[in-house]
Design a protein around this motif. Structure first.
Motif, PDB file in Angstrom:
ATOM      1  N   GLU A   1      81.929  50.253  32.252  1.00  0.00           N
ATOM      2  CA  GLU A   1      83.124  50.726  31.560  1.00  0.00           C
ATOM      3  C   GLU A   1      84.089  51.298  32.587  1.00  0.00           C
ATOM      4  O   GLU A   1      83.677  51.998  33.513  1.00  0.00           O
ATOM      5  N   LEU A   2      85.369  50.980  32.422  1.00  0.00           N
ATOM      6  CA  LEU A   2      86.429  51.507  33.279  1.00  0.00           C
ATOM      7  C   LEU A   2      87.515  52.093  32.397  1.00  0.00           C
ATOM      8  O   LEU A   2      87.742  51.616  31.278  1.00  0.00           O
ATOM      9  N   THR A   3      88.216  53.092  32.914  1.00  0.00           N
ATOM     10  CA  THR A   3      89.331  53.699  32.196  1.00  0.00           C
ATOM     11  C   THR A   3      90.527  53.788  33.124  1.00  0.00           C
ATOM     12  O   THR A   3      90.378  54.154  34.292  1.00  0.00           O
ATOM     13  N   GLY A   4      91.693  53.455  32.599  1.00  0.00           N
ATOM     14  CA  GLY A   4      92.936  53.587  33.338  1.00  0.00           C
ATOM     15  C   GLY A   4      93.466  52.250  33.816  1.00  0.00           C
ATOM     16  O   GLY A   4      92.710  51.337  34.164  1.00  0.00           O
ATOM     17  N   THR A   5      94.785  52.156  33.833  1.00  0.00           N
ATOM     18  CA  THR A   5      95.447  50.913  34.199  1.00  0.00           C
ATOM     19  C   THR A   5      95.049  50.419  35.581  1.00  0.00           C
ATOM     20  O   THR A   5      94.706  49.249  35.759  1.00  0.00           O
ATOM     21  N   ALA A   6      95.082  51.296  36.576  1.00  0.00           N
ATOM     22  CA  ALA A   6      94.802  50.872  37.955  1.00  0.00           C
ATOM     23  C   ALA A   6      93.397  50.300  38.079  1.00  0.00           C
ATOM     24  O   ALA A   6      93.194  49.269  38.728  1.00  0.00           O
ATOM     25  N   ALA A   7      92.417  50.945  37.463  1.00  0.00           N
ATOM     26  CA  ALA A   7      91.030  50.483  37.561  1.00  0.00           C
ATOM     27  C   ALA A   7      90.839  49.142  36.862  1.00  0.00           C
ATOM     28  O   ALA A   7      90.140  48.262  37.374  1.00  0.00           O
ATOM     29  N   VAL A   8      91.464  48.963  35.702  1.00  0.00           N
ATOM     30  CA  VAL A   8      91.309  47.725  34.946  1.00  0.00           C
ATOM     31  C   VAL A   8      92.009  46.570  35.672  1.00  0.00           C
ATOM     32  O   VAL A   8      91.443  45.482  35.818  1.00  0.00           O
ATOM     33  N   VAL A   9      93.211  46.803  36.158  1.00  0.00           N
ATOM     34  CA  VAL A   9      93.922  45.761  36.899  1.00  0.00           C
ATOM     35  C   VAL A   9      93.134  45.388  38.153  1.00  0.00           C
ATOM     36  O   VAL A   9      92.983  44.203  38.478  1.00  0.00           O
ATOM     37  N   ALA A  10      92.603  46.378  38.858  1.00  0.00           N
ATOM     38  CA  ALA A  10      91.818  46.107  40.073  1.00  0.00           C
ATOM     39  C   ALA A  10      90.589  45.250  39.755  1.00  0.00           C
ATOM     40  O   ALA A  10      90.213  44.378  40.552  1.00  0.00           O
ATOM     41  N   GLN A  11      89.972  45.468  38.605  1.00  0.00           N
ATOM     42  CA  GLN A  11      88.806  44.668  38.232  1.00  0.00           C
ATOM     43  C   GLN A  11      89.181  43.209  38.015  1.00  0.00           C
ATOM     44  O   GLN A  11      88.507  42.295  38.509  1.00  0.00           O
ATOM     45  N   PHE A  12      90.264  42.966  37.281  1.00  0.00           N
ATOM     46  CA  PHE A  12      90.706  41.578  37.072  1.00  0.00           C
ATOM     47  C   PHE A  12      91.131  40.937  38.387  1.00  0.00           C
ATOM     48  O   PHE A  12      90.866  39.751  38.621  1.00  0.00           O
ATOM     49  N   GLU A  13      91.759  41.696  39.259  1.00  0.00           N
ATOM     50  CA  GLU A  13      92.144  41.156  40.560  1.00  0.00           C
ATOM     51  C   GLU A  13      90.912  40.830  41.394  1.00  0.00           C
ATOM     52  O   GLU A  13      90.879  39.824  42.105  1.00  0.00           O
ATOM     53  N   HIS A  14      89.872  41.636  41.277  1.00  0.00           N
ATOM     54  CA  HIS A  14      88.617  41.347  41.971  1.00  0.00           C
ATOM     55  C   HIS A  14      88.024  40.021  41.483  1.00  0.00           C
ATOM     56  O   HIS A  14      87.559  39.211  42.273  1.00  0.00           O
ATOM     57  N   TRP A  15      88.033  39.806  40.172  1.00  0.00           N
ATOM     58  CA  TRP A  15      87.471  38.584  39.601  1.00  0.00           C
ATOM     59  C   TRP A  15      88.317  37.356  39.933  1.00  0.00           C
ATOM     60  O   TRP A  15      87.782  36.292  40.224  1.00  0.00           O
ATOM     61  N   PHE A  16      89.632  37.470  39.821  1.00  0.00           N
ATOM     62  CA  PHE A  16      90.495  36.294  39.828  1.00  0.00           C
ATOM     63  C   PHE A  16      91.522  36.245  40.957  1.00  0.00           C
ATOM     64  O   PHE A  16      92.234  35.259  41.076  1.00  0.00           O
ATOM     65  N   GLY A  17      91.626  37.270  41.770  1.00  0.00           N
ATOM     66  CA  GLY A  17      92.643  37.321  42.810  1.00  0.00           C
ATOM     67  C   GLY A  17      92.233  36.580  44.067  1.00  0.00           C
ATOM     68  O   GLY A  17      91.217  35.897  44.134  1.00  0.00           O
TER      69      GLY A  17
END
Length: 136
Positions: free
Chosen positions: A54-70
């Motif tokens: 579980e993650l909370t906050g815009t920066a953490a969530v965006v960073a997770q998607f960038e990790h997966w797909f960036g």
């Protein structure tokens, strides 16, 4: 990049709901745009290999998607869609990418997310089977 949708999206961004803008930002790897669709205290609960988190906050969530797909990997969207189901939205995307390792073949993953209806995305409940060998 190939993108297919199960339904049409309104033509102007002011007409497009946050969940559609979120899905489009994910599949186009526009992580700055993804951040604008999320509430500041967005919560991502995910069940992925190797386990739940579980993650909370815009920066953490965006960073997770960038990790997966960036990154500079080869990236192809095989399909994506959004559908309203009661008070939530089901969004899904299927991605094929080439890993960073030159010895590895292409991988494919599909994620399903259930998000709230609202001006911004406040909750993302996500399920993913993980990256699978696309040659299988």
């Amino acid at each position: 990049m190939t993108i297919s949708e199960s339904r049409s999206v309104p033509s102007t961004s002011s007409d497009v709901p946050a969940y559609d803008r979120m899905t489009t930002a994910i599949v186009t790897r526009d992580f700055a745009a993804l951040g604008t669709t999320l509430s500041p205290d967005v919560r991502l609960r995910a069940l992925v290999p190797p386990g739940p988190f579980e993650l909370t906050g815009t920066a953490a969530v965006v960073a997770q998607f960038e990790h997966w797909f960036g990154g500079g990997r080869t990236f192809e969207v095989l399909g994506h869609s959004t559908d309203v189901i009661g008070s939530r939205v089901h969004a899904r995307w299927t991605i094929r990418r080439t890993p960073d390792s030159p010895d590895a073949g292409p991988l494919v993953a599909e994620q399903h997310a259930y998000v709230n209806l609202g001006a911004t995305v406040e909750v993302i409940d996500l399920l993913c089977g993980g990256w699978q060998d696309a040659r299988a």
